[in-house]
Structures are given as C-alpha cells and as structure tokens.
Scaffold this motif. Sequence first.
Motif, PDB file in Angstrom:
ATOM      1  N   GLN A  66     -15.325  97.719  44.626  1.00  0.00           N
ATOM      2  CA  GLN A  66     -14.825  99.055  44.286  1.00  0.00           C
ATOM      3  C   GLN A  66     -13.372  99.058  43.814  1.00  0.00           C
ATOM      4  O   GLN A  66     -13.047  99.756  42.839  1.00  0.00           O
ATOM      5  N   GLU A 106     -13.439  97.922  40.285  1.00  0.00           N
ATOM      6  CA  GLU A 106     -14.109  98.890  39.423  1.00  0.00           C
ATOM      7  C   GLU A 106     -13.206 100.090  39.146  1.00  0.00           C
ATOM      8  O   GLU A 106     -13.183 100.605  38.022  1.00  0.00           O
ATOM      9  N   ARG A 107     -12.451 100.528  40.165  1.00  0.00           N
ATOM     10  CA  ARG A 107     -11.521 101.648  39.938  1.00  0.00           C
ATOM     11  C   ARG A 107     -10.462 101.258  38.911  1.00  0.00           C
ATOM     12  O   ARG A 107     -10.101 102.070  38.037  1.00  0.00           O
ATOM     13  N   PRO A 141     -22.885  97.439  37.658  1.00  0.00           N
ATOM     14  CA  PRO A 141     -22.167  96.709  38.712  1.00  0.00           C
ATOM     15  C   PRO A 141     -22.433  95.218  38.637  1.00  0.00           C
ATOM     16  O   PRO A 141     -23.434  94.770  38.075  1.00  0.00           O
TER      17      PRO A 141
END
Length: 345
Positions: free
Chosen positions: A314, A317-318, A343
Amino acid sequence: MWYIWDLSILLSALSLVIMLFLIARRVLQERRGRAQIDQRRQLHTALIAFTENRDREALKAVLLAVPAGVAINAGFEFISLLRGEEYDDVLAAFNECGLPALVGSQLEKGNGAERIHAAEMLAALRSENAVASLLSALDRDRSREVRIAAAIALCDLGSLPPLDIALGKVGVVGQRSRRLIELFRRFPPARFEELRDHAARTDAVPFIRAAAIDALARAAGFHFADFFARATGDQSPEVAAAALRALGLTGHAEAPAILASAMANGDWDVRAAAADAAGRLGLAGLAAPLSALMDDEAWTVRYAAANALRSFGQPGERLLRDIAASEVSRSQRTASLILAEGPAA
C-alpha cells in the motif's frame, strides 16, 4: 507453331509427372510416420511391461525389432521418467542391445540437432564409452552449440574438465549462448568455488562471468553474498548488473547502500537491475531513489522502478498514485501504466 504445341505438351506432361511424384512422396511419408508411431507405441508398451515383470529378454527382442532411431528416441523419452532400480535395469537392457554405440555414431555423424540430442542421450545412458565420446565431441566438433551440449553432458557425468580448459574448448570469443548458464547451473557444489574464481577474473569474457554469477546465485544462495556485493562495483556493466540481480536473490547487510549507489550508475542495465533487486528484497527505504528512476530515460529502468514500488504494498501504491496524478511526464505515464496492470502478484 508445332514447336510451341510440342513444348506445351511436354511441360504439361512434366508437370503431371512432378505432381504424381509429390503425391507418392507424401503418401510414403505418411505411411512411414504411421509406422513409426506404431513402433513407438510397441516399444512403450514393452517398456511399461518391463517395469512390471523385469523380463529383459522380452524387452531386448522389441528393442532389436524396431528401427534404431525409434529405439533411441522413444527409449530416451521413457527413461527420463524412471528412477532407481527400474532406471538401472532399462539402461542395462539398452546397453546390451548396443544403443549407446548407435548414439555415439549419431554424435559423430548426425546433423547439428541430432548431435546435440545424442550428447544428452549419452549422459542419460551412462555407457562405458560415453565420457570418451563426449570428450571427443567437446574437443573436435565444429559446432559451438554441440560442444556446449557435450560439456553439459560431461558435467552431468561428473567428468567435465577444469572450467578454464572446458571453456577454451567450447570457445569464448563472441560467446553469447544462454546454454552456458545451464552448464554452470549443473555444476556440483564441490565446484562452486571454481565458478566463483572465474566470475572474479577481470580478464574473462563479461558474459561468461555474468552467467557464472547467475548460476551461483540460484544454486549456492547466500553463501556467495559477500562476493556478489563486491562484484556490484565491477567495471563491466554486464557483470555489475548480474551481481545486483544475484544480490536481489540472496540479500546482504549492505544491500540498501549498494543498491542506492547503483541506481545512479551511468549504465541503464545496472540501474534496472538495482531497481529490480530493491523490489525483490522489499527495501521500502529506497522509495525515494526509485521514484527518481521513474523519470529515467530508459523504459526498462522506469518499469523496473515502478514494479519495485508496487511490490512495497500500500505505501508504494499510494506513491504511484501520487505520481500518476501529477503533471504529464515520463514518470506519470509509467505510474499510470503500472497501476493499470493491477496489484503486484
């Protein structure tokens, strides 16, 4: 006028003869193909029966009844499925029927593909003369790929000459065969140091050094991590990139600093290997230099950096979403593309 008509009739007759010849040839090929399929089925049936009843005489009768080519190819395919006593018993039957001699003849007289296949079969058959035949092929065969196949077979038999001698016989000038990596991966643990020593030679061919590093990373693991760490600073970009990829498989205490430095290297292959290694090791602390690589001039580097960020979960990904939402640029387009892929697996 009559000459033209005569010539036309002659050409028509010739065309008919050629057509009939091609038809007959096709029919014969199909019959021969069906006969070989039947012979292969017969041999496979006999081999399966042999694993149950151990009737060596019955197996030898079938082996001698089918053409040598069918016996060699079908038999080689079958023994690759066997282990233990069954394997030894089938090999003994093959040796008594003289198949190794036929394979040895194919190694000398076949075309390139047949000679490579023969080298593989000699390693599996493990006959008395296998090593001598393979050493002769390594020393004399005109094809480099056949010589590599012979070296691989000798390695499987535990009879490969010292690495420098073997490479000299294979030929190192202009060497780019990926089968060298296969050869190095077949090395027994007792000869890993020999591979390491060759990979450390600055006068050796970079591709071969890189292949040795790749093989060591996959076969020996962390045992050579310190060597890989030192090799990341090699003057050859090909060797340095291979060492970085190896470091991504084994890990190392100094990996974060080594990879951060490599990401600023002038060679794109080194930068891409460093980004890939960071992703494999999950070094989220390198997110900043990886983000900088997202604007690299080389697409391979940008993609490797984006993949590494995505592998961080995460947080990564952010960061990719922030880059994708920024102004249009190379990094923005790369982030958008990697996010569209979904993902990380």
